[in-house]
Design an enzyme around this catalytic site. Structure first.
Site, PDB file in Angstrom:
ATOM      1  N   LYS A   1     -54.902 -42.920 -19.257  1.00 28.56           N
ATOM      2  CA  LYS A   1     -53.707 -43.558 -18.681  1.00 28.56           C
ATOM      3  C   LYS A   1     -53.031 -42.608 -17.686  1.00 28.56           C
ATOM      4  O   LYS A   1     -53.292 -41.398 -17.700  1.00 28.56           O
ATOM      5  CB  LYS A   1     -52.738 -43.920 -19.811  1.00 28.56           C
ATOM      6  CG  LYS A   1     -52.215 -42.731 -20.620  1.00 28.56           C
ATOM      7  CD  LYS A   1     -51.513 -43.185 -21.893  1.00 28.56           C
ATOM      8  CE  LYS A   1     -51.002 -41.978 -22.682  1.00 28.56           C
ATOM      9  NZ  LYS A   1     -50.480 -42.373 -23.999  1.00 28.56           N
TER      10      LYS A   1
ATOM     11  N   TYR B   1     -30.806 -22.084  -1.719  1.00 23.71           N
ATOM     12  CA  TYR B   1     -29.645 -22.961  -1.905  1.00 23.71           C
ATOM     13  C   TYR B   1     -28.697 -22.390  -2.965  1.00 23.71           C
ATOM     14  O   TYR B   1     -29.137 -21.886  -4.004  1.00 23.71           O
ATOM     15  CB  TYR B   1     -30.105 -24.325  -2.408  1.00 23.71           C
ATOM     16  CG  TYR B   1     -30.755 -25.195  -1.349  1.00 23.71           C
ATOM     17  CD1 TYR B   1     -30.077 -25.550  -0.193  1.00 23.71           C
ATOM     18  CD2 TYR B   1     -32.039 -25.677  -1.552  1.00 23.71           C
ATOM     19  CE1 TYR B   1     -30.676 -26.377   0.756  1.00 23.71           C
ATOM     20  CE2 TYR B   1     -32.642 -26.500  -0.614  1.00 23.71           C
ATOM     21  CZ  TYR B   1     -31.945 -26.848   0.545  1.00 23.71           C
ATOM     22  OH  TYR B   1     -32.535 -27.661   1.467  1.00 23.71           O
TER      23      TYR B   1
HETATM   24  C1  LIG Z   1     -51.121 -41.568 -24.956  1.00 25.66           C
HETATM   25  C2  LIG Z   1     -51.659 -42.088 -26.227  1.00 25.66           C
HETATM   26  C3  LIG Z   1     -52.728 -41.445 -26.868  1.00 25.66           C
HETATM   27  C4  LIG Z   1     -53.258 -40.101 -26.422  1.00 25.66           C
HETATM   28  O1  LIG Z   1     -52.404 -39.113 -26.960  1.00 25.66           O
HETATM   29  P1  LIG Z   1     -52.649 -37.543 -26.707  1.00 25.66           P
HETATM   30  O2  LIG Z   1     -51.546 -36.904 -27.479  1.00 25.66           O
HETATM   31  O3  LIG Z   1     -52.509 -37.344 -25.242  1.00 25.66           O
HETATM   32  O4  LIG Z   1     -54.004 -37.221 -27.208  1.00 25.66           O
HETATM   33  C5  LIG Z   1     -53.285 -42.058 -27.980  1.00 25.66           C
HETATM   34  N1  LIG Z   1     -52.786 -43.234 -28.452  1.00 25.66           N
HETATM   35  C6  LIG Z   1     -51.738 -43.852 -27.877  1.00 25.66           C
HETATM   36  C7  LIG Z   1     -51.233 -45.123 -28.454  1.00 25.66           C
HETATM   37  C8  LIG Z   1     -51.124 -43.301 -26.759  1.00 25.66           C
HETATM   38  O5  LIG Z   1     -50.084 -43.916 -26.201  1.00 25.66           O
END
Ligand SMILES: *Cc1c(COP(=O)(O)O)cnc(C)c1O
Length: 370
Positions: free
Chosen positions: A41, A261
């Site tokens: 993702k 800044y």
């Molecule tokens: C993002 C996510 C993962 C992956 O988690 P990590 O901590 O990055 O390994 C697994 N399951 C769900 C439902 C997620 O949203």
């Protein structure tokens, strides 16, 4: 890792696909019989899903999780024959699009299940789905009472081909956190009453917390990308990228001068300041003004003054003049400053450091092992 940047690029993100694949294999080797999927993702946590997912598929990964349907659609043509699952689920009206791209939703509520079932009935086609049961996040997924309703009324699943049941751990990054075993217990209780299908609970950290959490399929993201899934011990995963930025200018400064800044840095001793082409628009958090460092030729150069949108200023007085010149690359994240260190400095987690790396960075992907 051989790194080359075209002259037009002032920042360079070099992703080592071989290291990502090695990390996936390392996680797989911890599994007894569970399948190791990959969570890609948010553009594979900012590192380039269109490069990383095919490399993992070529290595044998055949289940991929994305957050949104758009992310799934972008990957579909690159990943023939694999299962792509959308964690955020199917909003009403998206059913045809899921089907057209052969993408599987995670159903997160009884009403999601009803919608998907209506779609199956209307199209006279059994429809694949994963179903998420919440066990303690209170974010997405069927509530406990919804899960009991589903168990008591199995007709709600008619027309659905349930590929699996999933839940998500809240605290797996903390060793022995009581929430993890409590969630596993709740998940098992629900599963005992529901039709048999594959079971998935663990993210990166979860799968490292023992076989009990691995069940039938694990869903690592972070650990693929080099974030430490077990922060209490040395990182078992390999770093997968370097983020470097060019030095644009080196200037002499004298006592009494100020830098940047808001005049937050006063020069107290004569020395040299290098201006580097990375700012908060590139993912170098503004919170790191006056309290971080980069590495040039392997030597630390402390950030002085505030972080600008496109620039930071670092003190290179202690570095030999021959190592710092306009055009040379400074390591912002890499062997000397890891993602997890950058996160600690910025008061955040590696996930946010990765996903904040900007589209502006010139990206290269080094080829995966054959
Ligand atoms: C993002 C996510 C993962 C992956 O988690 P990590 O901590 O990055 O390994 C697994 N399951 C769900 C439902 C997620 O949203």
């Amino acid at each position: 890792m051989p790194i080359t940047a075209p002259p037009s690029a002032t920042t360079l993100l070099a992703v080592d696909l071989e290291a990502v694949v090695a990390n996936w294999r390392a996680l797989q080797s911890r599994l007894e019989r569970a399948e190791c999927s990959a969570v890609v993702k948010a553009d594979a946590y900012g590192l380039g899903a269109t490069r990383i997912a095919p490399a993992l598929a070529a290595a044998g990964c055949h289940t991929f999780f994305v957050a949104t349907l758009d992310e799934g659609i972008a990957l579909r043509p690159l990943l023939p024959g694999v299962t792509i699952i959308v964690l955020s689920g199917a909003l009403p009206g998206a059913e045809d699009t899921f089907a057209a791209h052969a993408i599987v939703p995670v159903l997160n509520s009884l009403s999601d299940i009803t919608c998907w079932q209506d779609f199956a009935r209307k199209t006279s086609t059994a429809r694949d789905a994963w179903i998420h049961i919440d066990t303690g996040m209170n974010r997405l997924g069927l509530t406990s009472s919804d899960a009991r309703t589903l168990a008591a009324e199995p007709g709600r699943l008619t027309g659905l081909n349930v590929l699996g049941w999933m839940s998500h751990l809240s605290s797996a990054d903390q060793r022995f956190h009581p929430a993890s075993s409590a969630q596993l217990g709740r998940f098992q209780q629900h599963l005992a009453r529901l039709p048999k299908a594959r079971r998935s609970l663990a993210n990166s950290s979860g799968l490292c917390r023992g076989r009990a959490f691995q069940l039938d399929l694990v869903r690592p993201g972070a650990a693929l990308y080099g974030i430490n899934p077990t922060p209490e011990v040395e990182n078992p995963q390999r770093p997968v990228f370097t983020f470097t930025a060019r030095v644009l200018q080196v200037r002499q400064v004298d006592p009494g001068m100020t830098v940047g800044y808001g005049v937050t840095h006063q020069v107290t001793r004569s020395g040299r300041i290098a201006t580097i082409a990375a700012g908060y628009a590139d993912g170098f958090f503004r919170a790191l003004g006056n309290r971080s460092r980069v590495f040039i030729g392997g030597q630390p150069a402390p950030v002085v003054g505030q972080v600008s949108m496109d620039l930071i200023t670092v003190d290179v007085t202690a570095l030999p003049e021959s190592t710092v010149w306009p055009g040379c690359l400074a390591e912002v994240i890499g062997p000397h400053r890891t993602v997890d260190q950058a996160a600690t400095e910025a008061g955040t987690i590696g996930y946010e450091i990765l996903t904040a790396l900007s589209k502006r960075c010139h990206r290269v992907w080094l080829p995966e092992a054959k």
